[in-house]
Design a protein around this motif. Structure first.
Motif, PDB file in Angstrom:
ATOM      1  N   ALA A   5      25.173  30.465  41.888  1.00  0.00           N
ATOM      2  CA  ALA A   5      24.898  29.894  40.566  1.00  0.00           C
ATOM      3  C   ALA A   5      24.538  30.993  39.568  1.00  0.00           C
ATOM      4  CB  ALA A   5      23.777  28.867  40.654  1.00  0.00           C
ATOM      5  N   LYS A   6      23.707  31.943  40.001  1.00  0.00           N
ATOM      6  CA  LYS A   6      23.330  33.058  39.124  1.00  0.00           C
ATOM      7  C   LYS A   6      24.529  33.958  38.855  1.00  0.00           C
ATOM      8  CE  LYS A   6      18.419  33.391  40.070  1.00  0.00           C
ATOM      9  NZ  LYS A   6      17.336  34.228  40.589  1.00  0.00           N
ATOM     10  N   LEU A   7      25.324  34.200  39.871  1.00  0.00           N
ATOM     11  CA  LEU A   7      26.509  35.045  39.702  1.00  0.00           C
ATOM     12  C   LEU A   7      27.487  34.412  38.709  1.00  0.00           C
ATOM     13  CD1 LEU A   7      28.024  37.589  40.561  1.00  0.00           C
ATOM     14  CD2 LEU A   7      29.013  36.277  42.433  1.00  0.00           C
ATOM     15  N   GLU A   8      27.714  33.111  38.811  1.00  0.00           N
ATOM     16  CA  GLU A   8      28.596  32.428  37.863  1.00  0.00           C
ATOM     17  C   GLU A   8      28.059  32.531  36.442  1.00  0.00           C
ATOM     18  OE1 GLU A   8      29.256  28.397  39.048  1.00  0.00           O
ATOM     19  OE2 GLU A   8      30.487  28.974  40.755  1.00  0.00           O
ATOM     20  N   LYS A   9      26.742  32.425  36.276  1.00  0.00           N
ATOM     21  CA  LYS A   9      26.135  32.514  34.946  1.00  0.00           C
ATOM     22  C   LYS A   9      26.346  33.907  34.349  1.00  0.00           C
ATOM     23  CE  LYS A   9      21.866  31.794  32.416  1.00  0.00           C
ATOM     24  NZ  LYS A   9      20.460  31.467  32.477  1.00  0.00           N
ATOM     25  N   VAL A  10      26.203  34.923  35.170  1.00  0.00           N
ATOM     26  CA  VAL A  10      26.372  36.297  34.696  1.00  0.00           C
ATOM     27  C   VAL A  10      27.828  36.580  34.350  1.00  0.00           C
ATOM     28  CG1 VAL A  10      26.272  38.717  35.402  1.00  0.00           C
ATOM     29  CG2 VAL A  10      24.353  37.207  35.895  1.00  0.00           C
ATOM     30  N   LEU A  11      28.740  36.075  35.151  1.00  0.00           N
ATOM     31  CA  LEU A  11      30.158  36.364  34.945  1.00  0.00           C
ATOM     32  C   LEU A  11      30.835  35.443  33.936  1.00  0.00           C
ATOM     33  CD1 LEU A  11      31.340  37.066  38.598  1.00  0.00           C
ATOM     34  CD2 LEU A  11      30.645  38.702  36.859  1.00  0.00           C
ATOM     35  N   ALA A  12      30.227  34.322  33.602  1.00  0.00           N
ATOM     36  CA  ALA A  12      30.842  33.336  32.710  1.00  0.00           C
ATOM     37  C   ALA A  12      31.306  33.906  31.372  1.00  0.00           C
ATOM     38  CB  ALA A  12      29.898  32.164  32.490  1.00  0.00           C
ATOM     39  N   PRO A  13      30.522  34.761  30.688  1.00  0.00           N
ATOM     40  CA  PRO A  13      31.002  35.271  29.399  1.00  0.00           C
ATOM     41  C   PRO A  13      32.304  36.052  29.494  1.00  0.00           C
ATOM     42  CG  PRO A  13      28.672  35.713  29.651  1.00  0.00           C
ATOM     43  CD  PRO A  13      29.171  35.203  30.968  1.00  0.00           C
ATOM     44  N   TYR A  14      32.599  36.601  30.649  1.00  0.00           N
ATOM     45  CA  TYR A  14      33.803  37.405  30.822  1.00  0.00           C
ATOM     46  C   TYR A  14      34.923  36.641  31.509  1.00  0.00           C
ATOM     47  CZ  TYR A  14      31.077  41.272  29.232  1.00  0.00           C
ATOM     48  OH  TYR A  14      30.310  42.090  28.464  1.00  0.00           O
ATOM     49  N   GLY A  15      34.803  35.319  31.586  1.00  0.00           N
ATOM     50  CA  GLY A  15      35.797  34.516  32.277  1.00  0.00           C
ATOM     51  C   GLY A  15      37.103  34.359  31.517  1.00  0.00           C
ATOM     52  N   VAL A  16      37.074  34.414  30.192  1.00  0.00           N
ATOM     53  CA  VAL A  16      38.280  34.228  29.397  1.00  0.00           C
ATOM     54  C   VAL A  16      38.787  35.596  28.953  1.00  0.00           C
ATOM     55  CG1 VAL A  16      39.232  33.214  27.310  1.00  0.00           C
ATOM     56  CG2 VAL A  16      37.483  31.986  28.611  1.00  0.00           C
ATOM     57  N   GLY A  17      40.063  35.845  29.153  1.00  0.00           N
ATOM     58  CA  GLY A  17      40.605  37.154  28.809  1.00  0.00           C
ATOM     59  C   GLY A  17      40.399  38.116  29.966  1.00  0.00           C
ATOM     60  N   SER A  18      40.831  39.326  29.762  1.00  0.00           N
ATOM     61  CA  SER A  18      40.653  40.313  30.814  1.00  0.00           C
ATOM     62  C   SER A  18      40.290  41.664  30.199  1.00  0.00           C
ATOM     63  CB  SER A  18      41.920  40.440  31.659  1.00  0.00           C
ATOM     64  OG  SER A  18      42.999  40.828  30.847  1.00  0.00           O
ATOM     65  N   ILE A  19      39.741  42.502  31.016  1.00  0.00           N
ATOM     66  CA  ILE A  19      39.308  43.820  30.576  1.00  0.00           C
ATOM     67  C   ILE A  19      40.533  44.699  30.346  1.00  0.00           C
ATOM     68  CG2 ILE A  19      38.092  45.905  31.318  1.00  0.00           C
ATOM     69  CD1 ILE A  19      36.030  44.047  32.612  1.00  0.00           C
ATOM     70  N   SER A  20      40.537  45.391  29.229  1.00  0.00           N
ATOM     71  CA  SER A  20      41.638  46.298  28.906  1.00  0.00           C
ATOM     72  C   SER A  20      41.155  47.741  29.043  1.00  0.00           C
ATOM     73  CB  SER A  20      42.152  46.036  27.493  1.00  0.00           C
ATOM     74  OG  SER A  20      41.127  46.245  26.554  1.00  0.00           O
ATOM     75  N   TRP A  46      35.742  47.551  43.417  1.00  0.00           N
ATOM     76  CA  TRP A  46      36.592  48.736  43.593  1.00  0.00           C
ATOM     77  C   TRP A  46      37.931  48.580  42.882  1.00  0.00           C
ATOM     78  CZ3 TRP A  46      34.056  52.810  45.211  1.00  0.00           C
ATOM     79  CH2 TRP A  46      32.910  52.617  45.965  1.00  0.00           C
ATOM     80  N   ALA A  47      37.911  47.961  41.713  1.00  0.00           N
ATOM     81  CA  ALA A  47      39.146  47.735  40.949  1.00  0.00           C
ATOM     82  C   ALA A  47      39.550  48.958  40.126  1.00  0.00           C
ATOM     83  CB  ALA A  47      38.960  46.531  40.023  1.00  0.00           C
ATOM     84  N   ILE A  48      38.636  49.914  39.965  1.00  0.00           N
ATOM     85  CA  ILE A  48      38.904  51.094  39.135  1.00  0.00           C
ATOM     86  C   ILE A  48      39.162  52.296  40.032  1.00  0.00           C
ATOM     87  CG2 ILE A  48      37.993  52.618  37.345  1.00  0.00           C
ATOM     88  CD1 ILE A  48      36.116  50.255  36.595  1.00  0.00           C
ATOM     89  N   LEU A  65      42.043  42.976  41.586  1.00  0.00           N
ATOM     90  CA  LEU A  65      40.704  43.203  42.141  1.00  0.00           C
ATOM     91  C   LEU A  65      39.600  43.000  41.113  1.00  0.00           C
ATOM     92  CD1 LEU A  65      41.308  46.403  44.314  1.00  0.00           C
ATOM     93  CD2 LEU A  65      41.104  44.039  45.088  1.00  0.00           C
ATOM     94  N   CYS A  66      39.935  43.127  39.839  1.00  0.00           N
ATOM     95  CA  CYS A  66      38.933  43.056  38.771  1.00  0.00           C
ATOM     96  C   CYS A  66      38.331  41.654  38.672  1.00  0.00           C
ATOM     97  CB  CYS A  66      39.563  43.450  37.434  1.00  0.00           C
ATOM     98  SG  CYS A  66      38.397  43.425  36.065  1.00  0.00           S
ATOM     99  N   ALA A  67      36.987  41.585  38.672  1.00  0.00           N
ATOM    100  CA  ALA A  67      36.274  40.312  38.568  1.00  0.00           C
ATOM    101  C   ALA A  67      35.835  40.028  37.134  1.00  0.00           C
ATOM    102  CB  ALA A  67      35.059  40.328  39.491  1.00  0.00           C
ATOM    103  N   ASN A  68      36.197  40.906  36.183  1.00  0.00           N
ATOM    104  CA  ASN A  68      35.781  40.769  34.787  1.00  0.00           C
ATOM    105  C   ASN A  68      34.260  40.696  34.646  1.00  0.00           C
ATOM    106  OD1 ASN A  68      38.297  40.803  33.403  1.00  0.00           O
ATOM    107  ND2 ASN A  68      38.700  38.754  34.177  1.00  0.00           N
ATOM    108  N   CYS A  69      33.551  41.425  35.490  1.00  0.00           N
ATOM    109  CA  CYS A  69      32.088  41.375  35.461  1.00  0.00           C
ATOM    110  C   CYS A  69      31.507  42.150  34.282  1.00  0.00           C
ATOM    111  CB  CYS A  69      31.513  41.902  36.767  1.00  0.00           C
ATOM    112  SG  CYS A  69      31.808  43.668  37.052  1.00  0.00           S
TER     113      CYS A  69
END
Length: 92
Positions: A5-20, A46-48, A65-69
């Motif tokens: 639940a905490k992990l989802e809350k932390v990652l939620a802002p980065y759920g839409v779109g992806s890191i460039s 280890w996505a980088i 591999l990127c979790a958009n964290c």
């Protein structure tokens, strides 16, 4: 044990779109002797990676591999990584 639940809350802002990635901003690309790897050490999935054998030393981000964290966004001193929702607060 991981609190999902905490992990989802932390990652939620980065759920839409992806890191460039803007490899031209990377210290390893600009100054060949630097061998910075702060982003690699901060990435929990280890996505980088870097190809140190390649003369350009380009940073690579594996989208599978990127979790958009967002850890790389804050770890990189030159702003190589970006995300469409970067301005949002990550953690309360």
């Amino acid at each position: 044990m991981i609190n999902l639940a905490k992990l989802e809350k932390v990652l939620a802002p980065y759920g839409v779109g992806s890191i460039s990635v803007d490899a031209n901003r990377c210290l390893n690309n600009r100054f060949k002797q630097v061998e910075c790897n702060i982003c690699v050490s901060q990435c929990p999935t280890w996505a980088i990676s870097f190809n140190w054998e390649d003369r350009d030393h380009l940073v690579e981000l594996d989208p599978l591999l990127c979790a958009n964290c967002g850890y790389c966004l804050h770890a990189c001193p030159t702003g190589v990584f970006d995300h469409p929702q970067r301005s949002q607060k990550i953690v309360d």
